[in-house]
Scaffold this motif. Sequence first.
Motif, PDB file in Angstrom:
ATOM      1  N   SER A   3      41.916   0.894  33.507  1.00  0.00           N
ATOM      2  CA  SER A   3      41.561   1.694  34.090  1.00  0.00           C
ATOM      3  C   SER A   3      41.563   2.952  32.180  1.00  0.00           C
ATOM      4  CB  SER A   3      42.808   2.781  34.203  1.00  0.00           C
ATOM      5  OG  SER A   3      42.662   4.287  33.873  1.00  0.00           O
ATOM      6  N   LYS A   4      40.395   3.708  31.726  1.00  0.00           N
ATOM      7  CA  LYS A   4      40.525   4.455  30.929  1.00  0.00           C
ATOM      8  C   LYS A   4      41.363   4.810  30.220  1.00  0.00           C
ATOM      9  CE  LYS A   4      35.486   4.040  31.321  1.00  0.00           C
ATOM     10  NZ  LYS A   4      33.849   5.059  31.948  1.00  0.00           N
ATOM     11  N   TYR A   5      42.236   5.571  31.414  1.00  0.00           N
ATOM     12  CA  TYR A   5      43.356   7.019  30.832  1.00  0.00           C
ATOM     13  C   TYR A   5      44.052   6.321  30.602  1.00  0.00           C
ATOM     14  CZ  TYR A   5      46.752   9.689  31.741  1.00  0.00           C
ATOM     15  OH  TYR A   5      48.403  10.564  32.205  1.00  0.00           O
ATOM     16  N   TYR A   6      44.684   4.887  31.016  1.00  0.00           N
ATOM     17  CA  TYR A   6      45.788   3.864  30.781  1.00  0.00           C
ATOM     18  C   TYR A   6      45.371   3.423  28.893  1.00  0.00           C
ATOM     19  CZ  TYR A   6      48.096   4.288  34.344  1.00  0.00           C
ATOM     20  OH  TYR A   6      49.492   4.793  35.672  1.00  0.00           O
ATOM     21  N   SER A   8      43.270   5.018  27.171  1.00  0.00           N
ATOM     22  CA  SER A   8      43.071   6.205  25.684  1.00  0.00           C
ATOM     23  C   SER A   8      44.638   5.805  25.502  1.00  0.00           C
ATOM     24  CB  SER A   8      42.609   6.875  26.400  1.00  0.00           C
ATOM     25  OG  SER A   8      41.174   6.629  26.538  1.00  0.00           O
ATOM     26  N   ILE A   9      45.191   6.285  26.638  1.00  0.00           N
ATOM     27  CA  ILE A   9      46.735   6.400  25.442  1.00  0.00           C
ATOM     28  C   ILE A   9      47.348   5.113  25.211  1.00  0.00           C
ATOM     29  CG2 ILE A   9      49.155   6.440  26.328  1.00  0.00           C
ATOM     30  CD1 ILE A   9      48.088   8.761  29.042  1.00  0.00           C
ATOM     31  N   ALA A  58      47.619  -0.821  32.678  1.00  0.00           N
ATOM     32  CA  ALA A  58      45.587  -1.045  32.495  1.00  0.00           C
ATOM     33  C   ALA A  58      45.315  -2.715  33.146  1.00  0.00           C
ATOM     34  CB  ALA A  58      45.889  -0.339  31.173  1.00  0.00           C
ATOM     35  N   TYR A  61      45.888  -2.715  37.281  1.00  0.00           N
ATOM     36  CA  TYR A  61      45.729  -1.291  37.522  1.00  0.00           C
ATOM     37  C   TYR A  61      44.296  -1.356  38.483  1.00  0.00           C
ATOM     38  CZ  TYR A  61      44.638   3.599  39.072  1.00  0.00           C
ATOM     39  OH  TYR A  61      43.832   4.915  39.181  1.00  0.00           O
ATOM     40  N   LYS A  63      42.823   1.350  42.309  1.00  0.00           N
ATOM     41  CA  LYS A  63      42.885   2.405  42.545  1.00  0.00           C
ATOM     42  C   LYS A  63      43.018   2.852  43.898  1.00  0.00           C
ATOM     43  CE  LYS A  63      38.804   4.446  39.866  1.00  0.00           C
ATOM     44  NZ  LYS A  63      37.247   5.492  40.002  1.00  0.00           N
TER      45      LYS A  63
END
Length: 72
Positions: A3-6, A8-9, A58, A61, A63
């Motif tokens: 997941s790009k969101y995880y 990035s964080i 991540a 992950y 969806k």
Amino acid sequence: MFSKYYISIAAFLGALTVALGAFGAHALKAVLSPAALVTYETAVRYQMYHLVALLLRAYYYRKPRLPNNKSF
């Protein structure tokens, strides 16, 4: 599937953890007492553990998938 969101964080928190660790090792060494410095180092270490947990999240992950129900 990452997941790009995880990711990035995790990247931001990793950089922050390294910066806070370096700040504690160099700038706070002369200011804090030895007991406070040990507490600070423990906090930075725990932050790194949480970073590893976030990277594992991540990595695993997936969806969420909605059932094939047309009422949604």
